[in-house]
Design a protein around this motif. Structure first.
Motif, short mmCIF file in Angstrom:
data_model
loop_
_atom_site.label_atom_id
_atom_site.label_comp_id
_atom_site.label_asym_id
_atom_site.label_seq_id
_atom_site.Cartn_x
_atom_site.Cartn_y
_atom_site.Cartn_z
N GLU A 61 0.82 -1.21 0.00
CA GLU A 61 0.00 0.00 0.00
C GLU A 61 0.85 1.25 0.00
O GLU A 61 0.51 2.26 -0.63
CB GLU A 61 -0.94 -0.01 1.21
N ASN A 62 1.99 1.21 0.69
CA ASN A 62 2.83 2.40 0.83
C ASN A 62 4.03 2.40 -0.11
O ASN A 62 4.94 3.22 0.05
CB ASN A 62 3.28 2.52 2.30
N LEU A 76 1.68 6.42 7.32
CA LEU A 76 1.45 5.20 6.55
C LEU A 76 -0.05 5.00 6.35
O LEU A 76 -0.88 5.51 7.11
CB LEU A 76 2.00 3.98 7.31
N LYS A 77 -0.38 4.27 5.31
CA LYS A 77 -1.76 3.84 5.08
C LYS A 77 -1.83 2.34 5.37
O LYS A 77 -1.02 1.57 4.84
CB LYS A 77 -2.20 4.12 3.65
#
Length: 305
Positions: A61-62, A76-77
């Motif tokens: 995701e990141n 962060l996600k």
């Protein structure tokens, strides 16, 4: 094993095959996180998923392609599954179209939740929607190897084939597939709060189930004693949209029987149609009902034997 606690093969996928991977619908299936002093990707994964080995999905995701220290304050996600509460009229197909990108994935949404794809969804049902990542092949890859990388199970390659509507068992360099990560769920303590509308639907489902459980035995007793008006009173206010299929069929059938017995032909046919809308395969046994009721049931499109 790597410093993250990931299997070496999985770490290689991060460094190679997942360079172009990303989570979909980032506005709805991620939550924000700010790294603290001492945080690692493995620790964050353990905190959110209960398993440090799931750090791969945070990395994807990141766009983190290899293990590295996190800076305190770094944003962060965290990709997360979504918990939804069905509304009247929702089906696996309509929900899959909304959340999984294609109504044809309704079968998968049902299976991911341990339900039958043929089952009609009662309103107020809680479902888990997996987050997804897009895997782009850095070289020619078999779906079995991708399944092994993401699920530690090469047999998941068949699921990926069907989910992506593919006819082949491999993808070539540069080709992409969507991976539904149905086996990773956010820890309960980390789940977002349920909105008021969803709470109301869940409460309505509990209320309908409670009323049906209390009323149905009494309604069948009233049917046997010929007290048809009492049946309508007992079942009044029970919203069958919020009932499981078996209960909804019983409520609709009982309403139709009482209406037929009281000469309310059109209402009886409508009630029988509602039964068939919940379970089209439901069959009446002619031995159990009068010819009049069987005829009305057949007018509603039902089968009797």
């Amino acid at each position: 094993m790597t410093k993250l606690g990931l299997p070496l093969g999985l770490a290689l996928v991060i460094g190679l095959g997942l360079q172009a991977a990303r989570a979909q619908d980032v506005n709805t299936d991620t939550i924000g996180y700010r790294a603290k002093d001492g945080d690692t990707l493995g620790l964050i994964a353990a905190e959110h998923y209960g398993d440090r080995r799931k750090a791969i999905f945070i990395m994807v995701e990141n766009k983190i392609t290899h293990a590295r220290p996190l800076r305190p304050g770094e944003r962060l996600k965290i990709p997360v599954n979504r918990e939804i509460t069905t509304a009247p009229g929702d089906t696996f197909e309509t929900l899959a179209g909304t959340y999984l990108g294609n109504p044809l994935r309704g079968r998968f949404l049902a299976e991911f939740n341990g339900m039958s794809p043929e089952e009609r969804l009662p309103a107020g049902t809680q479902l888990q929607v997996p987050f997804t990542v897009t895997h782009t092949a850095a070289a020619n890859e078999s779906l079995a190897s991708i399944g092994a990388a993401y699920f530690n199970d090469s047999k998941q390659g068949d699921m990926l084939k069907r989910y992506n509507f593919l006819e082949k068992g491999a993808i070539e360099k540069g080709e992409s597939i969507i991976v539904p990560v149905y086996n990773v769920r956010l820890q309960a303590a980390k789940m977002p709060q349920v909105d008021a509308e969803s709470k109301a639907r869940r409460a309505a489902r509990r209320d309908a189930a409670s009323k049906a459980m209390s009323a149905l035995p009494k309604a069948w007793q009233a049917w046997r004693s010929g007290d048809y008006r009492r049946i309508e009173t007992l079942l009044h206010g029970i919203d069958a949209d919020y009932l499981d299929t078996a209960e909804a069929v019983d409520v609709g059938l009982m309403r139709g029987l009482a209406q037929a017995a009281e000469g309310k032909t059109e209402l009886a046919i409508e009630s029988f149609k509602e039964v068939r809308a919940r379970k089209e395969s439901h069959v009446l046994h002619k031995f159990d009902y009068s010819p009049k009721i069987v005829a009305l049931w057949e007018q509603a499109g039902g089968q009797a034997q």
